[in-house]
Design a protein around this motif. Structure first.
Motif, PDB file in Angstrom:
ATOM      1  N   SER A  62      47.856  32.170   0.254  1.00 64.67           N
ATOM      2  CA  SER A  62      46.977  31.298  -0.534  1.00 64.67           C
ATOM      3  C   SER A  62      45.760  30.928   0.310  1.00 64.67           C
ATOM      4  CB  SER A  62      47.725  30.032  -0.952  1.00 64.67           C
ATOM      5  OG  SER A  62      47.983  29.238   0.192  1.00 64.67           O
ATOM      6  N   LEU A  63      44.743  30.378  -0.348  1.00 66.56           N
ATOM      7  CA  LEU A  63      43.553  29.946   0.390  1.00 66.56           C
ATOM      8  C   LEU A  63      43.904  28.853   1.394  1.00 66.56           C
ATOM      9  CD1 LEU A  63      40.626  29.741  -2.176  1.00 66.56           C
ATOM     10  CD2 LEU A  63      40.910  31.324  -0.269  1.00 66.56           C
ATOM     11  N   ARG A  64      44.851  27.986   1.017  1.00 62.88           N
ATOM     12  CA  ARG A  64      45.255  26.890   1.910  1.00 62.88           C
ATOM     13  C   ARG A  64      45.931  27.454   3.163  1.00 62.88           C
ATOM     14  NH1 ARG A  64      49.750  23.533   2.631  1.00 62.88           N
ATOM     15  NH2 ARG A  64      50.850  25.037   1.367  1.00 62.88           N
ATOM     16  N   PRO A 104      42.032  34.571  -2.018  1.00 61.27           N
ATOM     17  CA  PRO A 104      43.492  34.502  -1.996  1.00 61.27           C
ATOM     18  C   PRO A 104      44.113  35.886  -2.185  1.00 61.27           C
ATOM     19  CG  PRO A 104      42.624  33.596  -4.051  1.00 61.27           C
ATOM     20  CD  PRO A 104      41.446  33.913  -3.189  1.00 61.27           C
ATOM     21  N   LEU A 132      40.377  21.108   3.916  1.00 60.67           N
ATOM     22  CA  LEU A 132      40.311  19.977   2.983  1.00 60.67           C
ATOM     23  C   LEU A 132      40.069  20.469   1.566  1.00 60.67           C
ATOM     24  CD1 LEU A 132      38.271  17.451   5.151  1.00 60.67           C
ATOM     25  CD2 LEU A 132      40.624  17.160   4.363  1.00 60.67           C
ATOM     26  N   GLU A 133      39.140  21.402   1.417  1.00 61.13           N
ATOM     27  CA  GLU A 133      38.803  21.872   0.076  1.00 61.13           C
ATOM     28  C   GLU A 133      39.936  22.659  -0.562  1.00 61.13           C
ATOM     29  OE1 GLU A 133      33.979  21.735   0.223  1.00 61.13           O
ATOM     30  OE2 GLU A 133      34.914  23.699   0.062  1.00 61.13           O
ATOM     31  N   SER A 134      40.774  23.256   0.253  1.00 62.79           N
ATOM     32  CA  SER A 134      41.881  24.033  -0.333  1.00 62.79           C
ATOM     33  C   SER A 134      43.114  23.164  -0.553  1.00 62.79           C
ATOM     34  CB  SER A 134      42.215  25.229   0.552  1.00 62.79           C
ATOM     35  OG  SER A 134      42.673  24.781   1.802  1.00 62.79           O
ATOM     36  N   GLY A 135      43.014  21.871  -0.211  1.00 64.04           N
ATOM     37  CA  GLY A 135      44.113  20.954  -0.547  1.00 64.04           C
ATOM     38  C   GLY A 135      45.044  20.629   0.604  1.00 64.04           C
ATOM     39  N   ALA A 136      44.679  20.967   1.828  1.00 61.09           N
ATOM     40  CA  ALA A 136      45.511  20.573   2.972  1.00 61.09           C
ATOM     41  C   ALA A 136      45.184  19.129   3.346  1.00 61.09           C
ATOM     42  CB  ALA A 136      45.239  21.494   4.151  1.00 61.09           C
ATOM     43  N   ASP A 137      46.143  18.447   3.953  1.00 55.32           N
ATOM     44  CA  ASP A 137      45.850  17.089   4.401  1.00 55.32           C
ATOM     45  C   ASP A 137      45.921  17.018   5.926  1.00 55.32           C
ATOM     46  OD1 ASP A 137      48.538  17.129   4.922  1.00 55.32           O
ATOM     47  OD2 ASP A 137      49.008  15.284   3.852  1.00 55.32           O
ATOM     48  N   LEU A 163      34.657  19.343  -1.932  1.00 56.16           N
ATOM     49  CA  LEU A 163      34.980  19.758  -3.292  1.00 56.16           C
ATOM     50  C   LEU A 163      36.473  20.065  -3.415  1.00 56.16           C
ATOM     51  CD1 LEU A 163      32.009  22.203  -4.075  1.00 56.16           C
ATOM     52  CD2 LEU A 163      32.152  19.746  -4.348  1.00 56.16           C
ATOM     53  N   GLN A 195      36.651  21.915   6.950  1.00 60.18           N
ATOM     54  CA  GLN A 195      36.147  21.782   5.575  1.00 60.18           C
ATOM     55  C   GLN A 195      36.954  22.660   4.616  1.00 60.18           C
ATOM     56  OE1 GLN A 195      32.552  20.484   4.968  1.00 60.18           O
ATOM     57  NE2 GLN A 195      32.719  20.709   2.765  1.00 60.18           N
ATOM     58  N   GLU A 221      47.983  15.717   7.968  1.00 57.57           N
ATOM     59  CA  GLU A 221      49.272  16.028   8.606  1.00 57.57           C
ATOM     60  C   GLU A 221      49.460  17.538   8.764  1.00 57.57           C
ATOM     61  OE1 GLU A 221      50.204  13.050   5.818  1.00 57.57           O
ATOM     62  OE2 GLU A 221      52.204  12.822   6.664  1.00 57.57           O
ATOM     63  N   GLN A 222      49.144  18.273   7.704  1.00 60.53           N
ATOM     64  CA  GLN A 222      49.282  19.734   7.760  1.00 60.53           C
ATOM     65  C   GLN A 222      48.306  20.320   8.784  1.00 60.53           C
ATOM     66  OE1 GLN A 222      48.552  20.734   3.676  1.00 60.53           O
ATOM     67  NE2 GLN A 222      50.610  20.175   3.018  1.00 60.53           N
ATOM     68  N   GLU A 260      46.011  27.063  -7.651  1.00 59.22           N
ATOM     69  CA  GLU A 260      46.715  27.048  -6.364  1.00 59.22           C
ATOM     70  C   GLU A 260      47.214  25.640  -6.028  1.00 59.22           C
ATOM     71  OE1 GLU A 260      45.159  27.892  -2.065  1.00 59.22           O
ATOM     72  OE2 GLU A 260      45.068  29.745  -3.207  1.00 59.22           O
TER      73      GLU A 260
END
Lengths: 334, 111
Positions: free
Chosen positions: B42-44, B38, B71-76, A195, B68, B78-79, A201
């Protein structure tokens, strides 16, 4: 003997979730937005595309023609719709696109263009960005990530570089810049069977990274959930993630998101003029209820009134719009 | 060894509450607040820290869960890979710094 498919059971479960929160049946509230799918023709062939759009989709049945466009323009003249949301495929590749935009803007209708950015550099589209700016079209641009590898993995090799070039071009015309009135939004969607995170953010991170690495500015970021339809569903099946993904969507059901789902305030039109509650139902061939099925029906005031209060058709894919903070063509809803 | 680290055990996590429910419920509230809400981070950022630590403590459940979350918090990728390198480098550095102790002992025993 009638057998029940797993899909049907999941669809029933969506109704059960709605009922548990006093939200069944799901009904419309208004017809504020008319979302028109101009067709499946696209210069990209993204792995997650719920339309299964692509460069080869040139069949006239898959793309809106001149006659249907004439009818669409008549419908816009009724004054019922405040927002015209143009999608595809790449809607700009439809020869009717500019005629529709011009007519809608003359009627003071706010126009959204769901743009994949690389289309700005397609042959015969060199003046597209200027055209959009001149007509004050809000550009809702797909950019799955602020780095190359993940974007290209999802949308095709070379798409990231073209997208960045496209965003810079739009910025140079005033898009995403303060006080120009030219709105540039980005659309983020996850690159797999998970998701999206918190929209605010993600927006902050996209703003920081795109500004730092490319000097790009934009207005808002919309975080969308991938719905298990067509190519994305095929991927889920192939990767053995379908069941766990469906369970994750269902487990994240949020009644606050269900209250605000986009289908309650919009109507979706297919290239052949058929009416749907949303673009996803369109791809699943689930037209609106009440026996009203065509753009021509919208010329009648009584039909439009009935559609404003219609019961919305739901199935298992609807869990995608109600998971977590919810998902819509305008991002999260709760 | 096949009896250890079964994937389905992650779903049985709450069973450890049976011996000490109050402690488990306190842990759960603390864990949720620290990892999934957060704050100044941040969550990421929290997810990437959790991922790095998952590798340092070599917990397969945590690696599953925090991959998981990342990924859900927007990391890719590489990070996430860089985060794992931070953990790996820290572990290597922590090992290597003990070489000073070795050297001191060596020097104390040598002519």
């Amino acid at each position: 003997m009638t057998t029940t498919r797993p899909q049907d059971k999941l669809g029933d479960r969506f109704q059960v979730h709605l009922a548990e929160h006093g939200q069944a049946p799901l009904t419309a509230r208004s017809l504020g937005t008319l979302q028109v799918n101009l067709g499946k023709l696209c210069n990209q062939a993204c792995k997650h595309c719920h339309v299964e759009a692509g460069p080869g989709k040139t069949d006239p049945e898959d793309n809106m023609g001149a006659e249907m466009t004439d009818l669409l323009l008549q419908v816009l003249q009724t004054g019922e719709f405040e927002v015209l949301d143009l999608t595809g495929g790449a809607p700009e590749l439809n020869p009717q696109f500019r005629r529709i935009v011009q007519a809608a803007r003359q009627l003071q209708i706010h126009v959204l263009d769901r743009c994949n950015l690389s289309v700005l550099f397609e042959p015969d589209q060199e003046d597209l960005a200027t055209f959009l700016a001149e007509h004050q079209v809000e550009v809702v641009a797909s950019l799955p990530y602020y780095r190359r590898s993940r974007t290209d993995a999802q949308r095709g090799k070379g798409v990231f570089d073209k997208s960045i070039e496209g965003l810079k071009l739009l910025n140079s015309l005033g898009y995403g810049q303060p006080d120009t009135g030219l709105i540039l939004d980005l659309v983020y969607n996850p690159g797999g069977a998970y998701l999206p995170g918190p929209q605010a953010e993600l927006e902050q991170e996209f703003q920081r990274m795109l500004d730092r690495d490319h000097g790009i500015r934009f207005n808002q970021l919309f975080a969308l959930t991938n719905l298990p339809i067509k190519r994305f569903r095929d991927y889920l099946v192939r990767s053995d993630n379908l069941q766990s993904y469906q369970e994750r969507l269902e487990g994240a059901f949020n009644p606050a998101a269900a209250e605000q789902v986009m289908c309650r305030d919009m109507l979706s039109v297919g290239p052949n003029g058929c009416l749907y509650d949303c673009d996803f139902n369109q791809m699943l061939a689930m037209p609106v209820e009440k026996g009203i099925c065509h753009l021509s029906d919208l010329l009648e005031g009584s039909t439009r009134a009935a559609l404003r209060e219609r019961r919305i058709r739901t199935a298992s894919h609807c869990f995608g719009c109600t998971a977590g903070a919810g998902s819509s063509c305008g991002g999260t809803v709760a | 060894m096949t009896d250890y680290y079964k994937k389905k055990d992650l779903q049985r996590f709450s069973e450890v509450s049976e011996g000490a429910p109050d402690l488990y419920s306190k842990f759960q509230a603390w864990y949720g607040e620290a990892t999934s809400k957060p704050g100044a981070l941040s969550l990421r950022e929290k997810a990437l820290i959790g991922l790095a630590l998952s590798h340092a403590i070599q917990c397969p459940y945590c690696i599953d869960s925090f991959t998981q979350k990342c990924l859900e918090s927007g990391a890719d990728l590489e990070q996430m890979t860089e985060a794992v390198h931070v953990a790996a480098a820290m572990k290597a550095g922590a090992c290597l710094i003990h070489g000073v102790q070795m050297k001191d002992k060596h020097d104390s025993l040598s002519l």
